[in-house]
Motif scaffolding. Structure first.
Motif, short mmCIF file in Angstrom:
data_model
loop_
_atom_site.label_atom_id
_atom_site.label_comp_id
_atom_site.label_asym_id
_atom_site.label_seq_id
_atom_site.Cartn_x
_atom_site.Cartn_y
_atom_site.Cartn_z
N UNK A 114 34.90 -28.86 26.55
CA UNK A 114 34.00 -27.72 26.65
C UNK A 114 33.65 -27.21 25.28
N UNK A 115 32.39 -27.32 24.93
CA UNK A 115 31.96 -26.91 23.59
C UNK A 115 31.75 -25.41 23.49
N UNK A 116 31.32 -24.80 24.60
CA UNK A 116 31.10 -23.36 24.59
C UNK A 116 31.34 -22.83 25.99
N UNK A 117 31.48 -21.53 26.10
CA UNK A 117 31.79 -20.89 27.37
C UNK A 117 30.61 -21.00 28.32
N UNK A 118 30.86 -21.55 29.50
CA UNK A 118 29.86 -21.63 30.56
C UNK A 118 30.23 -20.58 31.59
N UNK A 119 29.55 -19.44 31.53
CA UNK A 119 29.92 -18.32 32.40
C UNK A 119 29.85 -18.68 33.87
N UNK A 120 28.75 -19.32 34.27
CA UNK A 120 28.57 -19.61 35.69
C UNK A 120 29.66 -20.56 36.20
N UNK A 121 29.93 -21.63 35.46
CA UNK A 121 30.98 -22.57 35.85
C UNK A 121 32.32 -21.85 35.97
N UNK A 122 32.63 -21.05 34.98
CA UNK A 122 33.91 -20.34 34.95
C UNK A 122 34.04 -19.40 36.15
N UNK A 123 33.00 -18.64 36.44
CA UNK A 123 33.05 -17.71 37.57
C UNK A 123 33.20 -18.47 38.88
N UNK A 124 32.44 -19.55 39.06
CA UNK A 124 32.51 -20.32 40.31
C UNK A 124 33.91 -20.91 40.52
N UNK A 125 34.52 -21.38 39.45
CA UNK A 125 35.85 -21.99 39.57
C UNK A 125 36.89 -20.94 39.96
N UNK A 126 36.81 -19.77 39.34
CA UNK A 126 37.79 -18.71 39.64
C UNK A 126 37.52 -18.04 40.99
N UNK A 127 36.27 -18.06 41.45
CA UNK A 127 35.99 -17.58 42.81
C UNK A 127 36.64 -18.50 43.83
N UNK A 128 36.47 -19.80 43.64
CA UNK A 128 37.13 -20.77 44.52
C UNK A 128 38.64 -20.59 44.49
N UNK A 129 39.18 -20.26 43.32
CA UNK A 129 40.63 -20.14 43.16
C UNK A 129 41.27 -19.11 44.06
N UNK A 130 40.52 -18.08 44.48
CA UNK A 130 41.08 -17.07 45.38
C UNK A 130 41.54 -17.72 46.68
N UNK A 131 40.87 -18.80 47.07
CA UNK A 131 41.17 -19.47 48.34
C UNK A 131 41.79 -20.84 48.09
N UNK A 132 42.64 -20.96 47.08
CA UNK A 132 43.45 -22.15 46.88
C UNK A 132 44.88 -21.69 46.58
N UNK A 133 45.87 -22.57 46.61
CA UNK A 133 47.27 -22.12 46.71
C UNK A 133 47.82 -21.32 45.53
N UNK A 134 47.47 -21.68 44.30
CA UNK A 134 48.03 -20.98 43.14
C UNK A 134 46.88 -20.53 42.26
N UNK A 135 46.88 -19.25 41.88
CA UNK A 135 45.77 -18.69 41.10
C UNK A 135 46.18 -18.69 39.62
N UNK A 136 45.81 -19.80 38.93
CA UNK A 136 46.29 -20.00 37.56
C UNK A 136 45.18 -20.56 36.67
N UNK A 137 44.35 -19.69 36.08
CA UNK A 137 43.43 -20.18 35.05
C UNK A 137 44.23 -20.73 33.87
N UNK A 138 43.84 -21.91 33.38
CA UNK A 138 44.58 -22.53 32.27
C UNK A 138 43.65 -23.47 31.53
N UNK A 139 43.69 -23.42 30.19
CA UNK A 139 42.77 -24.25 29.42
C UNK A 139 43.21 -24.33 27.97
N UNK A 140 42.59 -25.26 27.25
CA UNK A 140 42.74 -25.29 25.80
C UNK A 140 42.18 -24.00 25.22
#
Length: 813
Positions: free
Chosen positions: A511-537
């Motif tokens: 990831x060269x720069x922050x993609x707001x839309x991608x980031x929001x979509x991934x964390x929205x999905x995360x509410x309905x998956x087993x462990x809510x853990x954003x993690x990255x370089x």
């Protein structure tokens, strides 16, 4: 001419000898005798013995043994089953029928072959069955023409893996996106559309050929290992999965905080950074339950320090006080550990002296180079290795560590000439993470029997779930192509017992720069998956609190929703511990007659009542979602959908989340940490619809921490049911269980009835009338009563529920 004939005879003899060493053609293997015992059936054949053992409900372990062929212990089977199933044997002419539950093994005597029936229906059959050469061993099974095969572990290939040849060697795939044939967590098992699970109980390096080389043959090959397989049958997919986890082990209920929000990145460099991060979560009003420390906790650099496994006191001068302060705020500390001990680390000599490391062929500690430096590998299969590793973990637990993150546990680098206590690297490679999790779970629960371990790991084997393993999907690329396969990965793992499989939310790699839309979509999905853990370089922040205001404002509401849904989500975790049902469920569990749903991976069921479709592409304003039947409500708008498909409108603040007609969704008030969890104020959203005349749901409650609380009776189950009648609607409330520490003596319940067409004429609890208010203002001021919102078609009711049975009756005008 004579010489040519002689050479031809030699070639024929060599070919015959080669065939005899392969020993797997069914015409060469015949029945000789059999012996029935209380626990198993052993059949003597012309090539050795075959033992069939009932190992679970409608489950058989089939072990082929030949003299001189090394065997390893079973890693897959639970060692102490709650019930040892019985079996019966019937002679049927030239066949034997060995039956346990609904599964029957029909043993054909000549040529020797085993086929499997569920009731009277054939579901699986050996083709030539067992084979063994000097370099390979395995099994061959016949496939039926329309059969679909799911499973095989973490792969990005589509849900149906038939036609694929899958490597069985746990291996890192850094920065993967929309295709991967080999990843961190392979499983030598498949779930068939014929409603059986076939698991090869062999941890060695191998291949699972699902009709790739021969379209009608499933072939398992391994370079060594146990020559056994397990067959499980079921009448339905959920029953099949329950029978499977009864055989391989059920996932213990994790601590409730495991369902909360995690702060995690690669990585926090110091105590000061940890404290500043936690403060930022509080300042931005984001709930938080855990903080994960990557490898900087034991060294200032990425390379050169792995194996220290002790705090870097320059960066973390007071770790015990830091963890105690976090705990006082309801935040649990999780540490990364790896199984590698660098020769430059502070513990190298100690590990060598205590015989903790795997060996080379000369019997010395095996050393090799990899990304982090020159290293040895802890031998988790040896008693010395386990003791040395556990003593370190135990010391850290005493300091205040709450959970473990086991990284690089494939192992990421594992030379073939590495010697372990029970075999060579290629014999045990795929069971390394399994043995590591077993060590942690068994030792921790033995010393701290009241505590629930938290063990997150990247690799394991079939049955690792019984040791509380929580897998994640590895170093996924931080791009749309990385988000797109996450549902497929989670569903595929959940089908074989790993119901907590989740992703690094937001993506990890690149990831060269922050993609707001991608980031929001991934964390929205995360509410309905087993462990809510954003993690990255760390060059792009993984935590939402460090991003722009719009991102924070959108995601704050999602994280808070995750916490409000804790009664629902914790009940899913409880169900998983009892039956193996994953938290994320494929739609074909709902409609088993529609075979097209077996391939569907764009949406899934979150428990019984939510249907979720992540947004996995940019600039989307409408999503087509398949429906498994019935009527569904848009969670955000109450719009109704039915038929085979729903077209759901979305903006940046929403993803498609649908709720089943008749559902009763339980939520609590906002909290800042699961430490503050209480269902004293409980909201129930009931989605009324004429197609759902009767509904019943329950919520499981305990203290969120005590191990085996349910088995000890330290729990409460709250049951809610609704019955639609011509004259109105009746709700019933009841409870069971002995209760738990901190249980509310009574609950203030707010019932929200969606899709209700009119205000009731009368409303009563246990025969006593409740007031019906004409305005929301009056309703809000009162402690009990009802108010009908005509525009929203919602009836809201407030009342107190003590521990007694309670009936709530509505009468229409």
């Amino acid at each position: 001419m004579i010489l040519k004939l002689f050479l031809l005879r030699l070639l024929c003899l060599a070919a015959a000898l080669c065939l005899s060493t392969q020993s797997s053609a069914s015409e060469q293997r015949i029945y000789r005798d059999h012996k029935m015992s209380e626990d198993s059936l052993t059949v003597q054949t012309s090539e050795g013995e075959v033992t069939l053992t009932p190992v679970g409900p409608s489950a058989l372990s089939v072990h082929y043994r030949r003299k001189g062929l090394k065997q390893l212990p079973s890693f897959a089977l639970t060692p102490n089953p709650a019930i040892r199933p019985k079996a019966t044997l019937e002679q049927q002419g030239d066949k034997l029928a060995y039956r346990t539950g609904s599964l029957t093994a029909v043993i054909h005597k000549s040529p020797f072959r085993i086929e499997y029936l569920r009731g009277e229906e054939q579901i699986l059959s050996e083709e030539s069955g067992f084979f063994s050469t000097e370099t390979l061993r395995g099994f061959r099974f016949a496939l039926s023409p329309e059969e679909k095969l799911l499973g095989g572990g973490e792969r990005v290939l589509g849900m149906d893996r038939r036609g694929q040849r899958l490597p069985l060697y746990n291996r890192a795939h850094y920065g993967y996106t929309t295709e991967s044939n080999q990843m961190y967590f392979s499983l030598p098992a498949v779930l068939s559309s014929n409603k059986y699970i076939l698991l090869f109980d062999n941890s060695a390096t191998g291949t699972l050929d699902l009709g790739a080389n021969e379209e009608d043959v499933l072939q398992f090959e391994a370079v060594a290992g146990r020559t056994a397989y397990i067959v499980v049958a079921g009448e339905t997919y959920p029953q099949l999965l329950e029978n499977y986890v009864s055989t391989t082990g059920k996932q213990p209920l994790p601590p409730r905080w495991a369902l909360g929000n995690f702060a995690s990145r690669f990585g926090y460099h110091s105590e000061a950074e940890v404290r500043a991060t936690v403060d930022k979560f509080a300042e931005e009003d984001f709930p938080l339950d855990a903080l994960v420390l990557d490898l900087y906790w034991f060294g200032p650099d990425i390379k050169g320090h792995m194996g220290n496994l002790a705090w870097d006191k320059e960066a973390f001068p007071e770790p015990e006080k830091m963890m105690a302060d976090l705990k006082a705020r309801g935040i649990n500390t999780i540490l990364v550990t790896e199984p590698f001990v660098l020769s430059t680390s502070e513990r190298w000599q100690e590990a060598v002296a205590q015989n903790a490391l795997a060996k080379n062929l000369a019997g010395e500690p095996k050393r090799f180079d990899f990304y982090f430096g020159n290293t040895g590998l802890i031998d988790v299969f040896s008693e010395e290795g386990r003791n040395w590793f556990w003593n370190i973990y135990d010391g850290l637990l005493e300091q205040g560590v709450s959970g473990w993150w086991g990284d690089l546990g494939e192992p990421e680098v594992h030379p073939a000439d590495t010697v372990h206590a029970i075999g060579m690297a290629d014999e045990v490679h795929n069971a390394y993470g399994h043995a590591w999790a077993q060590l942690l779970h068994q030792r921790q629960t033995a010393k701290y029997p009241e505590r629930r371990p938290f063990i997150m790991m990247r690799a394991g084997f079939a049955g690792s779930q019984r040791y509380g393993m929580i897998p994640w999907t590895g170093d996924v690329a931080r791009e749309w192509g990385g988000l797109q396969p996450q549902v497929e990965l989670a569903l595929s793992m959940g089908l074989l017992g790993f119901g907590y499989t989740h992703s690094d939310l937001g993506g990890f790699a690149g990831g060269e720069k922050f993609d707001r839309e991608l980031y929001i979509r991934w964390l929205q999905y995360g509410v309905f998956q087993p462990v809510y853990r954003p993690h990255a370089q760390e060059h792009i922040a993984s935590e939402p609190v460090f991003h722009d205001r719009r991102t924070r404002d959108i995601l704050r509401e999602y994280v808070k929703l995750r916490y409000r849904l804790l009664p629902y989500n914790y009940t899913l975790a409880f169900e998983n511990s009892q039956t193996g049902m994953p938290l994320m469920r494929p739609l074909f569990f709902e409609n088993e007659t529609d075979l097209s749903l077996l391939d569907y991976k764009d949406a899934y069921l979150w428990g019984k009542d939510f249907l979720v479709a992540p947004v996995v592409e940019a600039d989307v304003d409408e999503v087509a979602v398949k429906l498994p039947g019935g009527t569904w409500f848009d969670y955000w708008t109450d719009e109704q959908h039915s038929g085979d498909q729903a077209l759901v409108e979305v903006d940046l603040k929403t993803i498609p989340v649908l709720v089943r007609a008749g559902a009763i969704i339980s939520t609590i008030d906002e909290i800042h940490s699961s430490r503050d969890y209480s269902s004293k104020n409980l909201t129930l959203d009931y989605y009324a619809h004429e197609t759902a005349a009767n509904s019943e749901r329950y919520v499981y409650e305990d203290d969120g921490a005590t191990a085996q609380a349910f088995e000890k009776g330290k729990y409460e189950k709250l049951y809610f049911s609704a019955q639609r009648k011509q004259q109105g609607l009746t709700f019933n409330f009841k409870r069971e269980g002995e209760g738990y520490t901190g249980m509310p003596e009574s609950r203030a319940v707010t019932l929200k009835i969606h899709n209700w067409q009119q205000a009731p004429a009368q409303l009563a609890i246990n025969g006593e009338s409740l007031p019906i208010f004409n305005s929301e203002k009056e309703f809000n001021r009162a402690s009990r009563g009802a108010w009908y919102h005509k525009r929203n078609q919602m009836l809201r009711v407030k009342f107190d529920w003590h521990q007694d049975l309670l009936d709530l009756a509505f009468k229409n005008p």
